[in-house]
Design an enzyme around this catalytic site. Structure first.
Site, PDB file in Angstrom:
ATOM      1  N   ARG A  95       0.868  -1.186   0.000  1.00 29.90           N
ATOM      2  CA  ARG A  95       0.000   0.000   0.000  1.00 29.90           C
ATOM      3  C   ARG A  95       0.903   1.233   0.000  1.00 29.90           C
ATOM      4  O   ARG A  95       1.794   1.369   0.834  1.00 29.90           O
ATOM      5  CB  ARG A  95      -0.948   0.002   1.195  1.00 29.90           C
ATOM      6  CG  ARG A  95      -0.284  -0.033   2.561  1.00 29.90           C
ATOM      7  CD  ARG A  95      -1.306   0.253   3.672  1.00 29.90           C
ATOM      8  NE  ARG A  95      -0.762  -0.085   4.975  1.00 29.90           N
ATOM      9  CZ  ARG A  95       0.042   0.685   5.695  1.00 29.90           C
ATOM     10  NH1 ARG A  95       0.392   1.871   5.231  1.00 29.90           N
ATOM     11  NH2 ARG A  95       0.489   0.293   6.860  1.00 29.90           N
ATOM     12  N   HIS A 151      -1.924   3.497   6.545  1.00 30.11           N
ATOM     13  CA  HIS A 151      -2.848   2.404   6.880  1.00 30.11           C
ATOM     14  C   HIS A 151      -4.291   2.905   6.795  1.00 30.11           C
ATOM     15  O   HIS A 151      -5.140   2.282   6.160  1.00 30.11           O
ATOM     16  CB  HIS A 151      -2.545   1.884   8.281  1.00 30.11           C
ATOM     17  CG  HIS A 151      -3.503   0.845   8.754  1.00 30.11           C
ATOM     18  ND1 HIS A 151      -3.555  -0.420   8.217  1.00 30.11           N
ATOM     19  CD2 HIS A 151      -4.473   0.885   9.712  1.00 30.11           C
ATOM     20  CE1 HIS A 151      -4.507  -1.118   8.824  1.00 30.11           C
ATOM     21  NE2 HIS A 151      -5.079  -0.346   9.726  1.00 30.11           N
ATOM     22  N   TYR A 168       7.703   4.262   9.911  1.00 34.65           N
ATOM     23  CA  TYR A 168       8.057   2.843   9.959  1.00 34.65           C
ATOM     24  C   TYR A 168       8.448   2.272   8.593  1.00 34.65           C
ATOM     25  O   TYR A 168       8.781   1.099   8.491  1.00 34.65           O
ATOM     26  CB  TYR A 168       6.915   2.017  10.562  1.00 34.65           C
ATOM     27  CG  TYR A 168       5.570   2.195   9.895  1.00 34.65           C
ATOM     28  CD1 TYR A 168       5.214   1.444   8.779  1.00 34.65           C
ATOM     29  CD2 TYR A 168       4.640   3.100  10.399  1.00 34.65           C
ATOM     30  CE1 TYR A 168       3.979   1.604   8.166  1.00 34.65           C
ATOM     31  CE2 TYR A 168       3.391   3.263   9.804  1.00 34.65           C
ATOM     32  CZ  TYR A 168       3.067   2.516   8.690  1.00 34.65           C
ATOM     33  OH  TYR A 168       1.838   2.664   8.086  1.00 34.65           O
TER      34      TYR A 168
END
Length: 370
Positions: free
Chosen positions: A269, A273, A283
């Site tokens: 993706r 999120h 991250y």
């Protein structure tokens, strides 16, 4: 000194032999070249163009949904860019009679299955009309609880089998969902009852911020289906032709009475999120983003189609402009839908309202009538 005993079994060797069986299925490489002729699905030129049309449309829908979310015109939204091959090509292999049990990132599949776009926008806003699929549109509302749709999918598939329906039940979750108990319960139940179910894990590398390798010691998620005794496949989730071929075969197996299949689509993706404050730069590295951008499913498929004279910049522009116009009309229709009231919530929740709520219902009815 006693002689060292020789082990009569080697469980590590058994594990490695299973893991080594899961080679990734791929039809198109990153340059849009066919690398596996045998796996090439039988799609007409028109079907190939339609698949690309839906993928481009979905990318535009994602971009506009992010913008609408930032404007405060949508509520909860989980970006989909990068997962178009996994989502749209898998759906392209289904039929109208099939049931889809989506996760919260899987709104595009249920829109293409027939849910009006304005209702998808209302779902994002938490409006009950967004959960009222029209008659004949075989979808459930997107599941917010991680992995819960896996158990439900097994049940729906068993229901289809018991009713003699020539259809399958398909569900999706992310790699994080495969760490949930519902994941194992769902695939085990479906395997035990030989239900016509397809379980798709979209491994986009991160469950919110947790990398896949920190969730499980398993080399692949696909191998987890072996424990449930069901066929399992690892596929390049950025390759629409490979995804289509794998899901198509799984559907045919299910209809032939051969039971469920677990499919892991290896994808990525590009966005956060969800739009609820997640920052992927905390991250994920820019190098990793760049690496996966080179595998973009739209770029890959576009190269393949252009090489065959089936796609052009003009055709893509037409799709983009149509998508923008239809999205504009859908959000306008969502805006025009009467606001959800407290009494709506009560009335929708209960067939026969308990005494304490009847009293509250009357109070709110009076307030809402002013």
């Amino acid at each position: 000194m006693s002689a060292k005993k020789t082990a009569q079994f080697d469980p590590q060797k058994t594990l490695e032999s299973i893991e080594n069986e899961f080679e990734m299925v791929q039809v198109l490489n990153e340059e849009g070249k066919i690398v596996n002729e045998e796996a090439m699905p039988k799609l007409s030129d028109e079907e190939l163009q339609e698949l690309m049309t839906r993928m481009v449309y979905t990318r535009v829908l994602d971009q506009r949904s992010i913008s609408l979310n930032r404007q405060g015109r949508l509520g909860f939204y989980a970006p989909t860019a990068g997962q178009e091959a996994s989502q749209i090509a898998s759906h392209f292999a289904l039929e109208k009679a099939d049931w889809i049990l989506p996760g919260y990132r899987d709104v595009p599949q249920i829109v293409w299955h027939g849910l009006p776009l304005y209702q998808a926008f209302l779902f994002s806003r938490g409006h009950f009309v967004g959960n009222q699929a029209p008659e004949g549109v075989n979808v459930l509302s997107p599941q917010i609880i991680i992995g819960a749709q896996y158990v439900q999918n097994a049940g729906v598939a068993l229901g289809l089998k018991k009713r003699g329906k020539k259809a399958v039940a398909v569900t999706y979750t992310g790699d994080g969902g495969s760490s949930q108990g519902d994941f194992y319960e769902g695939i085990n139940f479906a395997g035990a009852f030989n239900a016509p179910a397809i379980f798709i894990v979209q491994n986009n590398q991160f469950a919110i911020s947790t990398p896949r390798e920190k969730q499980t010691a398993a080399k692949t998620i696909a191998q987890k289906g072996i424990a449930a005794g069901i066929p399992s496949v690892l596929v390049d989730g950025m390759d629409p032709l490979a995804v289509y071929a794998v899901v198509k075969e799984a559907r045919e197996r299910a209809l032939n009475g051969e039971g469920p299949t677990l499919i892991e689509t290896l994808c990525y993706r590009y966005g956060p999120h969800t739009m609820a404050g997640d920052d992927p730069t905390r991250y994920r590295t820019s190098d990793l983003d760049t690496e996966w951008e080179k595998k973009d499913p739209l770029v890959r498929f576009r190269k393949y189609l252009e090489e065959r004279g089936l796609w052009s910049e003009e055709k893509e522009t037409e799709v983009i402009e149509r998508a923008k116009e239809e999205i504009k009309d859908a959000i306008k229709k969502a805006d025009e839908t009467p606001k959800q009231k407290v009494t709506d919530l009560m009335a929708n929740m209960y067939e026969e309202m308990p005494a304490n709520l009847k009293e509250q219902y009357e109070i709110y009815t009076a307030k809402e009538s002013k």
